[in-house]
Write an enzyme that holds these catalytic residues in place. Structure first.
Site, PDB file in Angstrom:
ATOM      1  N   CYS A  21     -19.242  -2.094   0.355  1.00 11.81           N
ATOM      2  CA  CYS A  21     -18.436  -0.926   0.726  1.00 11.81           C
ATOM      3  C   CYS A  21     -19.167  -0.205   1.851  1.00 11.81           C
ATOM      4  CB  CYS A  21     -18.259  -0.008  -0.477  1.00 11.81           C
ATOM      5  SG  CYS A  21     -17.257   1.480  -0.164  1.00 11.81           S
ATOM      6  N   TYR A  38     -14.366  10.205  -2.237  1.00  7.48           N
ATOM      7  CA  TYR A  38     -13.419   9.796  -3.272  1.00  7.48           C
ATOM      8  C   TYR A  38     -13.506  10.688  -4.506  1.00  7.48           C
ATOM      9  CZ  TYR A  38     -12.291   5.570  -0.692  1.00  7.48           C
ATOM     10  OH  TYR A  38     -11.836   4.694   0.275  1.00  7.48           O
ATOM     11  N   ARG A  97       0.831  -1.202   0.000  1.00 10.98           N
ATOM     12  CA  ARG A  97       0.000   0.000   0.000  1.00 10.98           C
ATOM     13  C   ARG A  97       0.869   1.258   0.000  1.00 10.98           C
ATOM     14  NH1 ARG A  97      -4.827   1.714   4.280  1.00 10.98           N
ATOM     15  NH2 ARG A  97      -5.161   3.793   3.393  1.00 10.98           N
ATOM     16  N   ASN A 151     -10.663  -4.310  -1.618  1.00 14.93           N
ATOM     17  CA  ASN A 151     -10.536  -3.280  -2.650  1.00 14.93           C
ATOM     18  C   ASN A 151      -9.566  -3.690  -3.752  1.00 14.93           C
ATOM     19  OD1 ASN A 151     -12.263  -1.143  -1.810  1.00 14.93           O
ATOM     20  ND2 ASN A 151     -10.880  -0.709  -0.119  1.00 14.93           N
TER      21      ASN A 151
END
Length: 421
Positions: A164, A244, A90, A144
């Protein structure tokens, strides 16, 4: 009822376990299996999970294992919450795109593609083993990028629904602002995973009164501040985008910010170390306050509702999930995976009708859907050209010079996870 959590050693898991304990009347779990290859983490999380059940007088049994086939054997539902490559991967996803002037984020843009390429083959292998062991089990994907992973699962014929927590988080936020019960708030939630808009906020159900104009009029400043978007933009749009959307609506501003502060991955890695130390305390028998900062708010409630509905035991009648489009949004292919309100039951998820979508949102959805198609092709079949095509198509990238450089960096940073590289 037996439920299996693949990735059960995640620091998220106590949030999920707390929900199973509190909401046992909705989802009566008799056996909960936590599966994870990281045995050290698994034992710490499993110990706390058992103490949470005991504190809340839950009679279900919690077992831990690193054997996937053993974990999914006989499971009614399998919940996927894994991270291939861990926080180290990540951190890379959030770093190298910034070097090219693009958003560094783990679920969208170039970083999101890297995560998809690492994740899809692993998830499909898990799903194949679930199907061989127990073909009747539902797969609930929280891994994800949920839209791409869910599309991979459905395309391969698996019984899968993507989940989600963005919608349930907004529902709870709006309920608090309106002094209403969350169950009285129905969102007209439309879009793709991590690319959604609330086009109406209804009291009482899908046909209820739309109070979104009132919500924006009375609480627009607070909502805009939470989204880190300007209030006039919300007034112009007349809808509430997910947070987002800031990566699209304020891309360059976000890039500048990300270049001047510690990455979210570094923050989460430090938080996870602290959480695991807390989990090791044999006196701890509830989820710690720090877990609220880890992310995944209301994840447990959403997971309980979805599992209960799929297994025929209840849950709320309409839920925001990721599933096939099948004509719901006529401007997208039928096999696109969309995130909308759906009627969920033992047969799966059936999207509710959606009001006509403003071209302002429809255009972006179409562009990202095309990217997700190309991203899945790259994840399934590999190859530098497929990676380049996916990156070039992404609305956050779109320039060939960026796509060329990002392709090379993505492959270089993920070679150990890409069988074809």
């Amino acid at each position: 009822m037996k439920l299996t959590v693949v990735g059960g050693g995640s620091t998220y898991t106590p949030e999920l376990v707390d929900g199973f304990a509190r909401l046992r009347d909705t989802l009566p779990v008799e056996e909960l299996v936590l599966m994870d290859p990281a045995q050290d983490r698994l034992e710490l999380v499993g110990g706390l999970a058992r103490r949470i059940f005991a504190r809340q007088d839950h009679t279900g049994r919690i077992t831990t294992t690193s054997n996937l086939d053993e974990a999914v054997n006989g499971a009614d539902a399998v919940l996927l919450q894994l991270r291939v490559g861990g926080q180290a991967a990540r951190l890379q996803d959030e770093t190298w795109p910034l070097e090219c002037g693009c958003v560094g984020q783990e679920t969208t843009g170039a970083g999101g593609l890297a995560k998809a390429l690492r994740t899809v083959p692993v998830v499909l292998d898990i799903a194949d083993r679930v199907r061989r062991t127990n073909p009747r089990a539902w797969i609930i994907d929280f891994t994800n990028p949920v839209g791409i992973v869910t599309r991979a699962l459905l395309q391969a014929g698996h019984k899968a629904v993507g989940l989600c927590n963005v919608a349930i988080g907004l529902q709870r936020k709006f309920a608090a602002l309106l002094s209403a019960a969350p169950s009285d708030i129905h969102l007209d939630h439309v879009g793709l995973n991590h690319l959604t808009w609330e086009t109406a906020v209804r009291l009482g159900g899908p046909e209820g009164e739309d109070v979104l104009p009132k919500l924006l009029g009375e609480h627009g400043e607070r909502i805009a501040a939470d989204l880190r978007l300007p209030r006039p933009l919300l007034d112009t749009l007349g809808v509430v985008p997910s947070y987002y959307l800031r990566y699209y609506y304020a891309h360059d501003e976000v890039v500048r910010e990300l270049r001047t502060k510690p990455s979210r991955a570094a923050e989460v890695a430090a938080m996870e170390s602290e959480l695991l130390a807390l989990y090791a305390d044999p006196a701890l028998d509830e989820k710690p306050e720090l877990l609220g900062k880890r992310g995944g708010a209301f994840y447990s409630e959403a997971a309980v509702d979805l599992a209960a509905a799929l297994l025929g035991g209840g849950g709320t009648p309409y839920q925001a999930v990721n599933t096939y489009n099948r004509g719901t949004l006529p401007f997208l292919p039928d096999d696109a995976v969309i995130e909308v309100q759906a009627a969920v039951g033992a047969q799966g998820a059936t999207p509710l009708p959606v009001h006509p979508v403003d071209p302002l949102y429809a255009g972006l959805m179409a562009g990202v859907t095309a990217y997700e198609h190309l991203a899945l092709e790259a994840a399934l079949h590999g190859g530098r050209e497929r990676v380049f095509r996916a990156l070039l198509s992404h609305p956050l990238i779109g320039q060939y010079a960026y796509a060329e450089t990002l392709t090379d960096r993505l492959i270089a940073h993920n070679r150990e996870h890409l069988a074809w590289a």
